[in-house]
Design a protein around this motif. Structure first.
Motif, PDB file in Angstrom:
ATOM      1  N   LEU A   1       3.225  -4.131 -11.999  1.00  0.00           N
ATOM      2  CA  LEU A   1       1.627  -2.930 -12.362  1.00  0.00           C
ATOM      3  C   LEU A   1       2.455  -1.595 -12.082  1.00  0.00           C
ATOM      4  O   LEU A   1       1.301  -0.895 -13.035  1.00  0.00           O
ATOM      5  N   VAL A   2       3.143  -1.163 -11.850  1.00  0.00           N
ATOM      6  CA  VAL A   2       3.580   0.240 -11.565  1.00  0.00           C
ATOM      7  C   VAL A   2       4.403   0.961 -12.231  1.00  0.00           C
ATOM      8  O   VAL A   2       3.795   2.163 -13.712  1.00  0.00           O
ATOM      9  N   ALA A   3       4.414  -0.126 -13.274  1.00  0.00           N
ATOM     10  CA  ALA A   3       5.669  -0.007 -14.474  1.00  0.00           C
ATOM     11  C   ALA A   3       4.259  -0.404 -15.840  1.00  0.00           C
ATOM     12  O   ALA A   3       4.053   0.841 -17.173  1.00  0.00           O
ATOM     13  N   ALA A   4       2.952  -0.513 -15.238  1.00  0.00           N
ATOM     14  CA  ALA A   4       2.742  -1.127 -16.404  1.00  0.00           C
ATOM     15  C   ALA A   4       1.105  -0.068 -16.789  1.00  0.00           C
ATOM     16  O   ALA A   4       0.413   0.239 -17.735  1.00  0.00           O
ATOM     17  N   SER A   5       1.266   0.686 -15.457  1.00  0.00           N
ATOM     18  CA  SER A   5       0.722   2.090 -14.734  1.00  0.00           C
ATOM     19  C   SER A   5       0.997   3.131 -16.111  1.00  0.00           C
ATOM     20  O   SER A   5       0.602   4.263 -16.698  1.00  0.00           O
ATOM     21  N   GLY A   6       2.443   2.852 -16.023  1.00  0.00           N
ATOM     22  CA  GLY A   6       2.880   3.756 -16.841  1.00  0.00           C
ATOM     23  C   GLY A   6       3.292   3.587 -18.052  1.00  0.00           C
ATOM     24  O   GLY A   6       3.306   4.605 -18.945  1.00  0.00           O
ATOM     25  N   LEU A   7       3.257   2.202 -18.936  1.00  0.00           N
ATOM     26  CA  LEU A   7       3.461   2.198 -20.082  1.00  0.00           C
ATOM     27  C   LEU A   7       2.239   2.290 -20.633  1.00  0.00           C
ATOM     28  O   LEU A   7       1.780   2.575 -21.637  1.00  0.00           O
ATOM     29  N   GLY A   8       0.698   1.652 -19.813  1.00  0.00           N
ATOM     30  CA  GLY A   8      -0.559   2.072 -20.399  1.00  0.00           C
ATOM     31  C   GLY A   8      -0.517   3.712 -20.597  1.00  0.00           C
ATOM     32  O   GLY A   8      -1.161   4.671 -22.065  1.00  0.00           O
TER      33      GLY A   8
ATOM     34  N   GLY B   1      -1.604  12.127 -16.049  1.00  0.00           N
ATOM     35  CA  GLY B   1      -3.100  11.794 -15.693  1.00  0.00           C
ATOM     36  C   GLY B   1      -3.302  10.062 -15.754  1.00  0.00           C
ATOM     37  O   GLY B   1      -3.960  10.358 -14.803  1.00  0.00           O
ATOM     38  N   CYS B   2      -3.287   9.957 -17.241  1.00  0.00           N
ATOM     39  CA  CYS B   2      -3.214   8.340 -17.601  1.00  0.00           C
ATOM     40  C   CYS B   2      -2.703   7.196 -16.364  1.00  0.00           C
ATOM     41  O   CYS B   2      -3.759   6.699 -16.435  1.00  0.00           O
ATOM     42  N   THR B   3      -1.605   7.722 -16.221  1.00  0.00           N
ATOM     43  CA  THR B   3      -0.597   6.732 -15.392  1.00  0.00           C
ATOM     44  C   THR B   3      -1.647   7.238 -13.813  1.00  0.00           C
ATOM     45  O   THR B   3      -1.576   5.984 -13.364  1.00  0.00           O
ATOM     46  N   GLU B   4      -2.099   7.493 -13.201  1.00  0.00           N
ATOM     47  CA  GLU B   4      -2.889   8.095 -12.134  1.00  0.00           C
ATOM     48  C   GLU B   4      -3.836   7.375 -12.011  1.00  0.00           C
ATOM     49  O   GLU B   4      -4.316   6.469 -10.835  1.00  0.00           O
ATOM     50  N   ILE B   5      -4.603   7.487 -13.345  1.00  0.00           N
ATOM     51  CA  ILE B   5      -5.937   6.990 -13.206  1.00  0.00           C
ATOM     52  C   ILE B   5      -5.494   5.278 -13.176  1.00  0.00           C
ATOM     53  O   ILE B   5      -5.523   4.824 -12.457  1.00  0.00           O
ATOM     54  N   PHE B   6      -4.203   5.023 -14.037  1.00  0.00           N
ATOM     55  CA  PHE B   6      -4.580   3.096 -13.681  1.00  0.00           C
ATOM     56  C   PHE B   6      -3.572   2.941 -12.078  1.00  0.00           C
ATOM     57  O   PHE B   6      -3.689   1.496 -11.864  1.00  0.00           O
ATOM     58  N   LEU B   7      -2.620   3.860 -11.402  1.00  0.00           N
ATOM     59  CA  LEU B   7      -2.202   3.610 -10.567  1.00  0.00           C
ATOM     60  C   LEU B   7      -3.109   3.522  -9.380  1.00  0.00           C
ATOM     61  O   LEU B   7      -3.124   2.646  -8.563  1.00  0.00           O
ATOM     62  N   LEU B   8      -4.336   4.521  -9.550  1.00  0.00           N
ATOM     63  CA  LEU B   8      -6.094   4.424  -8.935  1.00  0.00           C
ATOM     64  C   LEU B   8      -6.026   2.843  -8.437  1.00  0.00           C
ATOM     65  O   LEU B   8      -6.615   2.738  -7.767  1.00  0.00           O
ATOM     66  N   MET B   9      -6.297   2.488  -9.795  1.00  0.00           N
ATOM     67  CA  MET B   9      -6.950   1.084  -9.882  1.00  0.00           C
ATOM     68  C   MET B   9      -6.308  -0.178  -9.578  1.00  0.00           C
ATOM     69  O   MET B   9      -6.895  -1.301  -8.933  1.00  0.00           O
ATOM     70  N   VAL B  10      -4.821   0.035  -9.367  1.00  0.00           N
ATOM     71  CA  VAL B  10      -3.295  -0.820  -8.500  1.00  0.00           C
ATOM     72  C   VAL B  10      -3.810  -0.615  -7.462  1.00  0.00           C
ATOM     73  O   VAL B  10      -4.179  -1.831  -6.767  1.00  0.00           O
ATOM     74  N   MET B  11      -3.921   0.727  -6.659  1.00  0.00           N
ATOM     75  CA  MET B  11      -4.231   0.934  -4.945  1.00  0.00           C
ATOM     76  C   MET B  11      -5.627   0.462  -4.794  1.00  0.00           C
ATOM     77  O   MET B  11      -5.783  -0.289  -3.840  1.00  0.00           O
ATOM     78  N   ALA B  12      -6.878   0.040  -6.030  1.00  0.00           N
ATOM     79  CA  ALA B  12      -7.901  -0.065  -4.617  1.00  0.00           C
ATOM     80  C   ALA B  12      -7.778  -1.918  -5.417  1.00  0.00           C
ATOM     81  O   ALA B  12      -8.076  -2.518  -4.699  1.00  0.00           O
TER      82      ALA B  12
ATOM     83  N   MET C   1       1.265  -1.540  -0.007  1.00  0.00           N
ATOM     84  CA  MET C   1      -0.504  -0.095   0.077  1.00  0.00           C
ATOM     85  C   MET C   1       0.876   1.037   0.046  1.00  0.00           C
ATOM     86  O   MET C   1       0.620   2.176  -0.511  1.00  0.00           O
ATOM     87  N   TYR C   2       2.111   1.558   0.814  1.00  0.00           N
ATOM     88  CA  TYR C   2       2.843   3.074   1.094  1.00  0.00           C
ATOM     89  C   TYR C   2       4.051   2.737  -0.050  1.00  0.00           C
ATOM     90  O   TYR C   2       4.588   3.853  -0.999  1.00  0.00           O
ATOM     91  N   PHE C   3       4.259   1.043  -0.908  1.00  0.00           N
ATOM     92  CA  PHE C   3       4.979   0.953  -1.935  1.00  0.00           C
ATOM     93  C   PHE C   3       3.974   2.016  -3.116  1.00  0.00           C
ATOM     94  O   PHE C   3       4.639   2.729  -3.939  1.00  0.00           O
TER      95      PHE C   3
ATOM     96  N   MET D   1       0.161  -9.872  -4.014  1.00  0.00           N
ATOM     97  CA  MET D   1       1.112  -8.036  -4.109  1.00  0.00           C
ATOM     98  C   MET D   1       2.584  -8.855  -3.305  1.00  0.00           C
ATOM     99  O   MET D   1       2.536  -7.627  -2.643  1.00  0.00           O
ATOM    100  N   SER D   2       3.877  -8.924  -3.841  1.00  0.00           N
ATOM    101  CA  SER D   2       4.583  -9.208  -3.703  1.00  0.00           C
ATOM    102  C   SER D   2       5.390  -7.986  -4.112  1.00  0.00           C
ATOM    103  O   SER D   2       5.033  -7.641  -5.259  1.00  0.00           O
ATOM    104  N   LEU D   3       6.549  -7.437  -3.822  1.00  0.00           N
ATOM    105  CA  LEU D   3       7.091  -6.666  -4.185  1.00  0.00           C
ATOM    106  C   LEU D   3       7.604  -6.961  -5.736  1.00  0.00           C
ATOM    107  O   LEU D   3       7.027  -5.356  -6.723  1.00  0.00           O
ATOM    108  N   ARG D   4       7.813  -7.885  -6.277  1.00  0.00           N
ATOM    109  CA  ARG D   4       7.277  -8.257  -7.807  1.00  0.00           C
ATOM    110  C   ARG D   4       6.711  -7.590  -8.616  1.00  0.00           C
ATOM    111  O   ARG D   4       6.831  -6.692  -9.929  1.00  0.00           O
ATOM    112  N   VAL D   5       5.113  -8.450  -8.287  1.00  0.00           N
ATOM    113  CA  VAL D   5       4.243  -7.949  -8.798  1.00  0.00           C
ATOM    114  C   VAL D   5       3.854  -6.395  -8.666  1.00  0.00           C
ATOM    115  O   VAL D   5       3.574  -5.804  -9.734  1.00  0.00           O
TER     116      VAL D   5
END
Length: 310
Positions: free
Chosen positions: A144-151, A108-119, A59-61, A136-140
């Motif tokens: 997910l963060v990288a996928a948000s940025g790519l999206g 903006g879009c990265t934040e949208i996807f990141l908020l989805m990951v946090m949910a 969650m904090y990561f 929800m390991s560190l690798r996962v």
């Protein structure tokens, strides 16, 4: 219209938030305070999470990366807005305008996807607590963060390329906004932009609305799962989720209003845009810390170590 016509406009003039000089001076002080709060507030969250041994959960990561995206997102438009509130010359080069358009949609879009990951993280933590550490390991989380940025990158690239192919013949080059966004730019193109505006509504609007629906389903699942928790456990889970729900509402509401419609502009658009480009990034540090005892304790420890070193 040939692509050579795109060179007829080499710069744009941003109309900004207001033409009233007195109001502009007040807005300058206000937005300078907001932007300073965004920088220091989100940097404090990042430093606290990275230096605390207690805040090593997924969650904090994810929250640390959300703070980084908030800083970047506001930096794309806020400094130019603050500068333009005090000067008469509000021009921005064609290349600078395209860069601002790309950066706004990317972060903006990265934040949208990141908020989805946090949910998703909260949904797994509450609905599948026994499997949380393995899912929800560190690798996962990193993937997910990288996928948000790519999206965000793919979405922003598509939006920018749609605008780059348009002919801007002039002489009108006034962007009725405080930053280069896609709807005001489409209004300046000297060609029919109906098809592109539909693509924009599908790309930006549907992403915002679709992600919001996914988030709503996730939190509905969480609320259903809370029925099996003790009253104390329910309260703790609700405290954690309420912060995220507040951010999602403040961010997604204005985004859906702006982008889930054909290419039209309204006078209220500039004010609404302030909410997701400046207000929400400014409020995030307060939303995620004021009701989070772990964050507050870690910040106190960070402050104590800083004072001792000085």
């Amino acid at each position: 219209v040939s692509m050579e016509n795109t060179n007829n406009v080499t710069e744009f003039i941003l109309h900004g938030l207001t033409q009233d000089r007195t109001v502009a001076k007040v807005c300058f002080l206000l937005f300078l305070l907001f932007y300073t709060t965004i920088i220091f507030g989100n940097l404090l969250i990042i430093m606290t999470i990275r230096t605390s041994d207690l805040l090593n959960s997924p969650m904090y990561f994810l929250l640390s990366y959300l703070s980084f995206v908030d800083i970047s997102y506001s930096t794309v438009s806020a400094p130019k807005l603050i500068h333009d509130l005090l000067v008469e010359d509000r021009t921005i080069s064609f290349a600078g305008c395209m860069a601002q358009l790309f950066g706004t949609h990317f972060f903006g879009c990265t934040e949208i996807f990141l908020l989805m990951v946090m949910a998703y993280d909260r949904c797994i933590a509450i609905c599948k607590p026994l499997h949380y550490t393995s899912v929800m390991s560190l690798r996962v989380c990193s993937c997910l963060v990288a996928a948000s940025g790519l999206g965000g990158f793919v979405h922003s690239l598509v939006q920018t390329l749609l605008v780059l192919q348009l002919p801007f013949c002039g002489p009108s080059n006034g962007v009725d906004h405080y930053f280069c966004d896609i709807h005001p730019l489409l209004a300046l193109a000297c060609t029919d932009t109906y098809t592109i505006s539909i693509n924009v509504a599908i790309s930006s609007g549907v992403i915002s609305l679709g992600c919001f629906v996914v988030l709503a389903v996730s939190y509905t699942s969480i609320l259903v799962s809370l029925r099996t928790y003790s009253p104390k456990g329910q309260l703790k889970a609700l405290y954690t989720c309420s912060s995220h729900i507040t951010v999602v509402t403040l961010f997604f509401g204005p985004c859906i209003f702006i982008y889930l419609r054909p290419s039209t502009t309204f006078p209220a658009d500039k004010v609404v845009s302030v909410f997701y480009t400046i207000i929400t990034p400014m409020l995030n540090p307060f939303i995620y810390t004021l009701r989070n005892q772990e964050m507050k304790n870690s910040m106190k420890k960070l402050w104590s170590r800083t004072v001792k070193r000085s």
